[in-house]
Design a protein around this motif. Structure first.
Motif, PDB file in Angstrom:
ATOM      1  N   ARG A 188      16.562   0.644   6.240  1.00 57.70           N
ATOM      2  CA  ARG A 188      17.689   1.534   5.933  1.00 57.70           C
ATOM      3  C   ARG A 188      17.238   2.747   5.140  1.00 57.70           C
ATOM      4  O   ARG A 188      17.663   3.876   5.401  1.00 57.70           O
ATOM      5  CB  ARG A 188      18.758   0.751   5.155  1.00 57.70           C
ATOM      6  N   LEU A 189      16.361   2.517   4.151  1.00 58.59           N
ATOM      7  CA  LEU A 189      15.915   3.598   3.269  1.00 58.59           C
ATOM      8  C   LEU A 189      14.624   4.262   3.730  1.00 58.59           C
ATOM      9  O   LEU A 189      14.239   5.305   3.200  1.00 58.59           O
ATOM     10  CB  LEU A 189      15.732   3.065   1.845  1.00 58.59           C
ATOM     11  N   LYS A 190      13.927   3.618   4.673  1.00 56.07           N
ATOM     12  CA  LYS A 190      12.643   4.112   5.171  1.00 56.07           C
ATOM     13  C   LYS A 190      11.597   4.225   4.051  1.00 56.07           C
ATOM     14  O   LYS A 190      10.765   5.131   4.033  1.00 56.07           O
ATOM     15  CB  LYS A 190      12.806   5.487   5.853  1.00 56.07           C
ATOM     16  N   LEU A 209       2.342   8.328   1.829  1.00 57.04           N
ATOM     17  CA  LEU A 209       1.873   7.670   3.041  1.00 57.04           C
ATOM     18  C   LEU A 209       3.061   7.499   3.972  1.00 57.04           C
ATOM     19  O   LEU A 209       4.198   7.320   3.516  1.00 57.04           O
ATOM     20  CB  LEU A 209       1.259   6.300   2.721  1.00 57.04           C
ATOM     21  N   PRO A 210       2.843   7.550   5.273  1.00 57.40           N
ATOM     22  CA  PRO A 210       3.967   7.395   6.206  1.00 57.40           C
ATOM     23  C   PRO A 210       4.586   6.002   6.103  1.00 57.40           C
ATOM     24  O   PRO A 210       3.907   5.028   5.782  1.00 57.40           O
ATOM     25  CB  PRO A 210       3.325   7.617   7.585  1.00 57.40           C
ATOM     26  N   PHE A 211       5.872   5.932   6.358  1.00 57.82           N
ATOM     27  CA  PHE A 211       6.586   4.652   6.334  1.00 57.82           C
ATOM     28  C   PHE A 211       6.008   3.720   7.396  1.00 57.82           C
ATOM     29  O   PHE A 211       5.809   4.113   8.543  1.00 57.82           O
ATOM     30  CB  PHE A 211       8.075   4.880   6.596  1.00 57.82           C
ATOM     31  N   GLU A 236       0.812  -1.224   0.000  1.00 63.04           N
ATOM     32  CA  GLU A 236       0.000   0.000   0.000  1.00 63.04           C
ATOM     33  C   GLU A 236       0.843   1.271   0.000  1.00 63.04           C
ATOM     34  O   GLU A 236       0.587   2.174  -0.811  1.00 63.04           O
ATOM     35  CB  GLU A 236      -0.978  -0.018   1.178  1.00 63.04           C
ATOM     36  N   PRO A 237       1.862   1.398   0.877  1.00 64.40           N
ATOM     37  CA  PRO A 237       2.685   2.612   0.827  1.00 64.40           C
ATOM     38  C   PRO A 237       3.442   2.768  -0.492  1.00 64.40           C
ATOM     39  O   PRO A 237       3.565   3.884  -1.012  1.00 64.40           O
ATOM     40  CB  PRO A 237       3.658   2.427   2.000  1.00 64.40           C
TER      41      PRO A 237
END
Length: 371
Positions: A278-280, A190-192, A179-180
């Motif tokens: 690591r990358l969020k 959308l937030p991580f 979804e994100p």
């Protein structure tokens, strides 16, 4: 004589088809602890009957055509089996559409494997060390990518099997990964979503470490019949004559397979967890890297089994890659492509020499045909 061969093939194929498919369904139903009233539905259903009709008709036509050509030419030859194998392939149309594709791809890959190994043995092409492990990793790219981000390219049953084997909640994959990422690709933000709580519980390193050992148990349920059935069917004499050595060999192979499959899951989960934290964010290339890294899991498996694992994955990978391209309009569906593919494969396999197969496979094919 020719008509007797037809009837013998029909009877043998029908009986074996029902026993194999019905028996397989029954074993999995027992593993899932289904109720007694549900077991008959697993054995006596249209899916079992479709496979039974296919195998019975195939063996009947094969034995009929092979006997007819031997009678006409006055000799047994590989050419007879080649033609009979191709002609009998029309029986594939009696099976379900989804399984037709799986069977055709599986047998096509087997035929290519036999051909390549024969060329290597004859010195026509060089042998490359660890080639099977490399191909295993490459073929797992579409499989792992599809599982993580685009399950539509995988067979539904196979996708569910991966979810169960990996002990992965589908809703967790959707909420955490898909979804994100889908929203970002549409231009939305959308937030991580951290891996915990939807994808798994607790910190990633702790979860992956514990899941490796839980994975051994899940793998054991899968590999127990894989190693037990050949032992009872094809190595029964060895089991009786040298029980301790045969059982020790089987147990060692069983443990190796369990460690391989649990390690396979660990490589995928750790790669995804590491990169996304690591990358969020989530990227589709995580699935590509995770698929390639699964080649290292083959270190724990016997070399002879690595070749089998590669052959198991290649058809699913080919189908996944084709569906990936088809969904993007790069290729178009080819009606009944599985029929000529299956005919080619069976003409090759049925006309091969004994030396082209592993002894177990040759004996198994001979037993199936009643030869």
């Amino acid at each position: 004589h020719i008509l007797k061969e037809l009837l013998r093939g029909l009877f043998r194929g029908t009986a074996l088809g029902f026993l194999f498919k019905g028996g397989l369904n029954l074993v999995f139903a027992l593993i899932k602890r289904k109720k007694l009233g549900e077991l008959s539905a697993e054995v006596l259903n249209q899916d079992v009957f479709s496979f039974t009709k296919f195998l019975g008709t195939y063996l009947g036509i094969f034995r009929f055509v092979n006997a007819y050509m031997a009678s006409s030419t006055g000799k047994e030859s590989a050419d007879n089996s080649l033609v009979a194998g191709a002609v009998a392939s029309i029986a594939l149309l009696l099976d379900t559409q989804e399984r037709r594709k799986s069977i055709a791809l599986f047998m096509f890959v087997r035929a290519m494997d036999v051909t390549v190994k024969r060329l290597v043995r004859l010195g026509k092409i060089p042998y490359i060390s660890l080639f099977e492990s490399l191909i295993f990793g490459i073929t797992n790219v579409p499989i792992v990518y599809g599982f993580l981000y685009e399950p539509e390219i995988l067979d539904k049953g196979y996708y569910k099997w991966i979810l169960n084997m990996g002990n992965v909640p589908e809703i967790g994959v959707i909420k955490t990964f898909r979804e994100p990422m889908y929203a970002r690709e549409r231009g939305e933000i959308l937030p991580f979503q951290p891996c915990c709580p939807h994808y798994h519980e607790g910190p990633c390193p702790n979860y992956i470490f514990k899941d490796f050992f839980w994975g051994l148990g899940r793998a054991g349920k899968i590999y127990l019949p894989v190693h037990l059935l050949p032992l009872l069917i094809f190595r029964y004499k060895s089991l009786v004559n040298d029980t301790v050595k045969t059982l020790a060999h089987t147990v060692k192979a069983f443990i190796s397979s369990c460690v391989f499959l649990s390690s396979y899951v660990v490589f995928i989960k750790s790669t995804v967890c590491f990169n996304r934290n690591r990358l969020k964010r989530d990227e589709r290339w995580f699935g590509v890297v995770a698929g390639l890294l699964t080649s290292f899991s083959t270190y724990f498996e016997r070399p002879s089994r690595v070749s089998e694992l590669m052959l198991y994955c290649v058809p699913r990978s080919m189908l996944g890659a084709w569906m990936f391209l088809e969904r993007r309009g790069k290729v178009k569906p080819i009606p009944l492509y599985e029929l000529p593919m299956f005919a080619f494969a069976m003409s090759v396999l049925m006309s091969c020499r004994r030396s082209d197969f592993k002894p177990t496979y040759h004996d198994g094919l001979g037993w199936l045909l009643g030869a």
